[in-house]
Scaffold this motif. Sequence first.
Motif, mmCIF file in Angstrom:
data_model
loop_
_atom_site.group_PDB
_atom_site.id
_atom_site.type_symbol
_atom_site.label_atom_id
_atom_site.label_comp_id
_atom_site.label_asym_id
_atom_site.label_seq_id
_atom_site.Cartn_x
_atom_site.Cartn_y
_atom_site.Cartn_z
ATOM 1 N N GLY A 72 -85.485 43.221 -44.941
ATOM 2 C CA GLY A 72 -84.379 42.400 -44.466
ATOM 3 C C GLY A 72 -84.528 42.044 -42.998
ATOM 4 O O GLY A 72 -84.250 40.913 -42.590
ATOM 5 N N PHE A 76 -85.528 37.950 -42.522
ATOM 6 C CA PHE A 76 -84.274 37.218 -42.411
ATOM 7 C C PHE A 76 -83.768 37.249 -40.973
ATOM 8 O O PHE A 76 -84.129 38.150 -40.201
ATOM 9 N N ALA A 83 -75.633 41.659 -43.796
ATOM 10 C CA ALA A 83 -76.110 40.374 -44.327
ATOM 11 C C ALA A 83 -77.609 40.416 -44.580
ATOM 12 O O ALA A 83 -78.102 39.883 -45.582
ATOM 13 N N GLN A 84 -78.358 41.057 -43.672
ATOM 14 C CA GLN A 84 -79.805 41.193 -43.869
ATOM 15 C C GLN A 84 -80.112 42.002 -45.123
ATOM 16 O O GLN A 84 -80.994 41.639 -45.917
ATOM 17 N N SER A 87 -79.275 40.041 -48.203
ATOM 18 C CA SER A 87 -80.290 39.002 -48.400
ATOM 19 C C SER A 87 -81.550 39.601 -49.003
ATOM 20 O O SER A 87 -82.186 39.011 -49.878
ATOM 21 N N SER A 88 -81.910 40.788 -48.536
ATOM 22 C CA SER A 88 -83.093 41.463 -49.070
ATOM 23 C C SER A 88 -82.904 41.825 -50.537
ATOM 24 O O SER A 88 -83.797 41.613 -51.375
ATOM 25 N N THR A 91 -83.091 38.778 -52.728
ATOM 26 C CA THR A 91 -84.489 38.412 -52.993
ATOM 27 C C THR A 91 -85.095 39.340 -54.032
ATOM 28 O O THR A 91 -85.884 38.916 -54.888
ATOM 29 N N PRO A 147 -88.761 33.685 -45.493
ATOM 30 C CA PRO A 147 -88.015 34.033 -46.711
ATOM 31 C C PRO A 147 -88.357 33.128 -47.894
ATOM 32 O O PRO A 147 -88.295 33.580 -49.043
#
Length: 483
Positions: A72, A76, A83-84, A87-88, A91, A147
């Motif tokens: 993350g 990102f 949030a990181q 997001s990770s 994915t 990303p």
Amino acid sequence: MPVQQELEAPAVTRHRPLVRAAARRSNPPLRRTDITVTDETAVKRAVKAAALGNAMEWFDFGIYSYLAVTIGKVFFPSGNDTAQLLSSFATFAAAFLVRPLGGMVFGPLGDRIGRKKVLSLTMIMMASSTLAIGLIPGYQSISFWAPVLLIVFRMLQGFSTGGEYGGASTFIAEYAPDRRRGFFGSFLEFGTLIGYTAAAGLITILTVTLSDSSMESWGWRVPFLVAGPIGLVGLYMRLKLDETPAFQKLESEGAFEKRESTPFRQILTTQWRPMVLCIALVAAFNVTDYMLLSYMPTYLSNSIGYDSTDALVSIIIVMLVLMAAITFVGRLSDRIGRKPVMMAGSLGFLVLSVPCFLLIKMGTVVPVFAGLLILGLCLLPYVSVMSSSLPALFPTDVRYGSLSIAFNISVSLFGGTTPLVVEGLVSGTGNDMMPAYYTMLAALVGVIAVVTMKETARRPLPGSPPSVSTPEEAAELVAASRP
């Protein structure tokens, strides 16, 4: 070594009741040519090659889940840590969105051109995509392309693994003798645990020996780069295998010349009932599996404040315990049946999830490990028999395709999304018991699915001839089938 002794012990006489039971289910009487006598050496080679591929798959997915926080930060934009991380995990989940597509492509293809060829292809794709992730520059170097490339290669991973589990479990199931399918099938999930353990062990070593800055700059790449050589070894082992006896028999009878070029339509119209059952079983299995083996290190460090290295070490020890016991539980399922074993795991999660997470929430070494170990022992029945139970739901001519499609739909919806969903629930509600409730829901699905399934232990696979270990056992089976 007990496992090796079991692999090499034919012992016909103590299995005569099972032979007679199998013969009574045969109508009309069996001929010797109707029975497959397995080659013990070939079975072992098939088990090793399939298990190594599964280990490769879960090594790939394990390193990503265990490095979720670091990934993350690398791929990102900096700012909000939550949030990181989300997001990770998003994915991570993206790879599972394309797994059903991989199952729809590789599964029917494996039923048409053979299991061996497709499993070799998926091995190449898995290793290549994992290696490529280790070579992508970070966000600070190439901005939003980082990303984007990560998602592309993760989706390629997911697409290739869409044909992996269904093919590998089919491969072992079709090679193994009927009365030992649970034992041999358990080695596939033994490979899963090896992959997870190797991933967790390597990342623990890197985390202990490298600084945070070194880990973020280059250390995280090492596990991904290791995938290349492992993939080459697995590919070599798979290319040396012969096709499964069950597939060869259908091929020799011209079964594949009498149908459409692809059995996809046949799968959807004729196999939807066992596919629904397969989806339910896999949902229960994968939610609990990903909860414990993938998400738990992140939960311990982010929600409980537990040291991340200690969390990984605890998970590794639990996985070693499961590895030590898995083949014995697989062998037990050959004696008492798959249903009692899976029901024990489902009820265990249903009853013990909340107490286990209450222990884990205490945040000290002994209670945390006790909670993880109990959850691991509840998972043990699932990992021990799932790979021998699922192939037995489908007939040989559409087994690879049916299993791959159903398995990957379920994994996509309920397995790979588990870390993302649970982390979102914990973050959104502030309730760190959400993982326990989610696990209980999955366990309830497992209870219902196990109740509705038929017992498959010690029985020939649908659409396949009886399979035995020795010529003497085959002769006894023929004799017992006559009036």
